[in-house]
Motif scaffolding. Structure first.
Motif, PDB file in Angstrom:
ATOM      1  N   VAL A 109       0.844  -1.198   0.000  1.00 30.29           N
ATOM      2  CA  VAL A 109       0.000   0.000   0.000  1.00 30.29           C
ATOM      3  C   VAL A 109       0.880   1.249   0.000  1.00 30.29           C
ATOM      4  CG1 VAL A 109      -1.674   1.340   1.355  1.00 30.29           C
ATOM      5  CG2 VAL A 109      -1.986  -1.136   1.055  1.00 30.29           C
ATOM      6  N   GLU A 256      -5.578   5.418  -1.450  1.00 29.16           N
ATOM      7  CA  GLU A 256      -5.234   4.076  -1.945  1.00 29.16           C
ATOM      8  C   GLU A 256      -6.133   3.006  -1.303  1.00 29.16           C
ATOM      9  OE1 GLU A 256      -3.592   2.852  -4.310  1.00 29.16           O
ATOM     10  OE2 GLU A 256      -3.358   0.752  -3.720  1.00 29.16           O
ATOM     11  N   ARG A 259      -9.434   3.247  -2.980  1.00 34.07           N
ATOM     12  CA  ARG A 259      -9.321   2.724  -4.349  1.00 34.07           C
ATOM     13  C   ARG A 259      -9.399   1.196  -4.344  1.00 34.07           C
ATOM     14  NH1 ARG A 259      -6.247   0.395  -7.773  1.00 34.07           N
ATOM     15  NH2 ARG A 259      -4.562   0.024  -6.314  1.00 34.07           N
ATOM     16  N   ARG A 260      -8.852   0.575  -3.295  1.00 38.37           N
ATOM     17  CA  ARG A 260      -8.881  -0.886  -3.192  1.00 38.37           C
ATOM     18  C   ARG A 260     -10.237  -1.409  -2.698  1.00 38.37           C
ATOM     19  NH1 ARG A 260      -3.548  -3.597  -2.023  1.00 38.37           N
ATOM     20  NH2 ARG A 260      -2.007  -2.194  -2.898  1.00 38.37           N
TER      21      ARG A 260
END
Ligand code: AMP
Ligand code: GLY
Length: 420
Positions: A109, A256, A259-260
């Motif tokens: 990450v 992030e 986004r995941r």
């Protein structure tokens, strides 16, 4: 608000103490709690990792907010199960808690979010790990990939030490299945700071920084522990650094994670090394630090409860925190043997006198049938002094430590030495 805090250590005592002051609080429980927590919350005999029982209790008692202290219940899905029951939880989903649960996931990450961090490699096979070691040389850092109660990290000064760490973690499995893989990292040099940000998935609020003493011995020597003492504010961590870490570390990490498909809610704990090239991430944790939490909370002037609730419900925007300008320093008193097997059951007296001088947070205590307080863990008490200066805070903490009558306990006498 009806609130359940999960956990039973010094961090949870500090959280309960802060939440208990809130005018918005209607009722506070802590599972399982401890004898210190019992003074500010109703302790419930449910283990911190018994997720079904915690969820059932929260449902039965119409709890509005569950606050997770340690990482273990989160990695086991506490927040997910509560969400399914329609109960707000301060703490991330199991998927987002992998930031702490897997060192390799954390590094992936960080790399994707372009967060500055040490170069690294993950190995599932000891032979390959050894071969890579010989190429890179020492000093080098060897980590069990999984959760190892903060003890799975060896900062190896020599190649022999690094090889011994690989054998212990991967072959002897001293941390069990956490050692199925290792992460080997570049060794960073500099001052270490624990920084905390309260997150609601999208927004983040800086919660400040503390410095922790991880080694058991004076002068920061000997084996790593969960933390032998801490102080705040961290003099090395300037407001400019905090702004930089919020912009370059915390916000990109939240983006992030979203986004995941696993947005991060709860407290993001960035372990930072302030290197000559700027701050670098050592690791993320998904909880407050212990004893950093006991150091920071005595300085908080705002009501903690609405902020935790806002983070848990995605409505942090518009919240702010007000801090005292005082200093705070925590000395951890541990049981003989720690960080190895601690001696259990020894009697502790003198806490009333000690509490005149500093806050005494219970970390690992139990009360026997006669009402005598006894040691029940490695880290047993977190003694938090405050003052106008760090020196005053330290003097208050040690004055309290000296009034505790517990011959089988020990502490470091030099907490704060780097800053003093
Ligand atoms: P961790 O469990 O990852 O927080 O690591 C425990 C401690 O090991 C940290 O608090 C650091 O003091 C040290 N450490 C971990 N990674 C590194 C690194 N890459 N370079 C230097 N020290 C490290
Ligand atoms: N004191 C460091 C930690 O809580 O991980």
């Amino acid at each position: 608000m009806r609130v359940l805090v999960v956990g039973g250590g010094g961090r949870e005592h500090a959280l309960c103490w802060a939440i208990a002051k809130s005018p918005r609080l209607a009722k506070l429980w802590c599972a399982p709690g401890n004898p210190g927590i019992a003074a500010v919350a109703e302790c419930v005999a449910i283990g911190a990792e018994d997720i079904p029982a915690l969820v059932a209790f929260a449902r039965d008692q119409a709890v509005d907010l569950v606050v997770a202290g340690p990482e273990a219940p989160l990695t086991l899905g506490l927040a997910d199960q509560l969400a399914a029951a329609g109960i707000a939880c301060f703490g991330p989903s199991a998927a987002a808690a992998r930031l702490e649960g897997s060192k390799a996931f954390c590094k992936q990450v960080a790399d994707a979010a372009r967060v500055p961090t040490a170069a690294w490699q993950r190995f599932e096979e000891a032979g390959a790990a050894r071969a890579w070691l010989r190429e890179t040389g020492a000093p080098i850092v060897v980590k069990a990939d999984g959760l190892a109660a903060g003890k799975g990290v060896v900062v190896a000064e020599t190649l022999a030490e690094a090889e011994a760490a690989i054998a212990a973690i991967m072959e002897d499995r001293i941390h069990g299945s956490a050692g199925a893989a290792v992460v080997i990292e570049e060794c960073l040099a500099g001052e270490e700071v624990s920084f905390f940000a309260i997150c609601d998935g999208t927004d983040a609020l800086a919660f400040g920084a503390a410095q922790d003493h991880k080694r058991v011995g004076e002068g920061d020597t000997g084996p790593n522990t969960g933390g032998m003492g801490a102080y705040a504010p961290a003099p090395a961590f300037t407001p400019a650094l905090q702004a930089e870490v919020m912009e370059r570390f915390i916000r990109p990490t939240l983006v992030e994670m979203t986004r995941r498909g696993t947005p991060f809610r709860g407290v993001l704990f960035a372990g930072l090394m302030l290197t000559a090239e700027g701050p670098k991430l050592i690791e993320y944790n998904v909880r407050f630090g212990d004893p950093e939490c006991e150091t920071l909370l005595p300085l908080l002037r705002s009501d903690l409860l609405p902020v935790l609730h806002a983070a848990a419900t995605g409505s942090l925007a518009g919240h702010s925190l007000d801090w005292s300008t005082r200093h705070s320093l925590v000395v951890v008193m541990a049981a003989e043997g720690y960080p190895g097997a601690p001696r259990r059951g020894t009697a502790i007296h003198g806490l009333d006198a000690a509490a005149q001088r500093a806050m005494i947070f219970h970390a690992g205590t139990t009360r026997d049938a006669q009402g005598v307080l006894r040691a029940h863990g490695g880290r047993v008490l977190a003694v938090a002094g405050t003052g106008e200066t760090l020196r005053e805070a330290r003097d208050a903490a040690y004055a309290a430590v000296d009034s505790v009558d517990w011959p089988a306990g020990f502490c470091r006498r030099d907490i704060g030495w780097r800053a003093l």
